[in-house]
Design a protein around this motif. Structure first.
Motif, PDB file in Angstrom:
ATOM      1  N   ALA A  53       0.836  -1.206   0.000  1.00 30.17           N
ATOM      2  CA  ALA A  53       0.000   0.000   0.000  1.00 30.17           C
ATOM      3  C   ALA A  53       0.866   1.250   0.000  1.00 30.17           C
ATOM      4  N   GLU A  54       1.946   1.211   0.762  1.00 30.49           N
ATOM      5  CA  GLU A  54       2.855   2.354   0.793  1.00 30.49           C
ATOM      6  C   GLU A  54       3.497   2.587  -0.572  1.00 30.49           C
ATOM      7  N   GLN A  55       3.926   1.528  -1.233  1.00 29.03           N
ATOM      8  CA  GLN A  55       4.529   1.659  -2.561  1.00 29.03           C
ATOM      9  C   GLN A  55       3.511   2.106  -3.603  1.00 29.03           C
ATOM     10  N   ARG A  99       3.078   5.689  -3.400  1.00 28.15           N
ATOM     11  CA  ARG A  99       4.233   6.387  -3.969  1.00 28.15           C
ATOM     12  C   ARG A  99       4.360   6.207  -5.470  1.00 28.15           C
ATOM     13  N   GLY A 100       3.446   5.449  -6.062  1.00 24.08           N
ATOM     14  CA  GLY A 100       3.446   5.293  -7.504  1.00 24.08           C
ATOM     15  C   GLY A 100       4.037   3.990  -8.002  1.00 24.08           C
ATOM     16  N   GLY A 101       4.412   3.088  -7.124  1.00 20.81           N
ATOM     17  CA  GLY A 101       4.984   1.807  -7.527  1.00 20.81           C
ATOM     18  C   GLY A 101       4.002   0.675  -7.268  1.00 20.81           C
ATOM     19  N   ASN A 132      11.160   0.669  -6.361  1.00 18.85           N
ATOM     20  CA  ASN A 132      11.737   0.413  -7.691  1.00 18.85           C
ATOM     21  C   ASN A 132      11.777  -1.069  -8.058  1.00 18.85           C
ATOM     22  N   GLU A 133      10.952  -1.868  -7.453  1.00 20.07           N
ATOM     23  CA  GLU A 133      10.895  -3.294  -7.769  1.00 20.07           C
ATOM     24  C   GLU A 133       9.425  -3.695  -7.906  1.00 20.07           C
ATOM     25  N   VAL A 134       8.997  -3.962  -9.125  1.00 22.11           N
ATOM     26  CA  VAL A 134       7.611  -4.331  -9.370  1.00 22.11           C
ATOM     27  C   VAL A 134       7.448  -5.820  -9.094  1.00 22.11           C
ATOM     28  N   ALA A 135       6.561  -6.145  -8.158  1.00 18.57           N
ATOM     29  CA  ALA A 135       6.302  -7.544  -7.820  1.00 18.57           C
ATOM     30  C   ALA A 135       4.909  -7.654  -7.223  1.00 18.57           C
TER      31      ALA A 135
END
Length: 94
Positions: free
Chosen positions: A56-58, A61-63, A69-72
């Motif tokens: 949720a935090e990522q 922030r847009g991820g 910086n790690e899409v998973a």
């Protein structure tokens, strides 16, 4: 005898009560069985909570993922972190 004729003269509240009693009994049986099997102890799965809140935090922030910086797709329920995406901003005062 059809169900329509059987319940025709009964008030709606009685019909609803008769329909909900078995559902409530099954619910109580399942919840009671779960409490009994756990020995009366409720344990919250902390690893899932961390994963959902980190995602949720990522997302806020847009991820999308646990690490920046790690899409998973790490969450067991993909939509749940989207429901929490505004929490980290509000909790941190940001």
């Amino acid at each position: 005898m059809s169900a329509q004729r059987l319940y025709h003269n009964m008030p709606y509240s009685v019909v609803a009560f008769v329909a909900l009693v078995p559902v409530a009994a099954v619910w109580v049986f399942l919840i009671g069985g779960g409490i009994w099997r756990a020995g009366g102890v409720f344990e919250y799965p902390l690893d899932d909570v961390y994963i959902h809140l980190a995602m949720a935090e990522q997302i806020a922030r847009g991820g999308y993922g646990v690490n920046a910086n790690e899409v998973a797709s790490a969450a067991s329920s993909p939509l749940y972190p989207f429901l929490w995406r505004r929490l980290p901003k509000k909790a941190s005062g940001g």
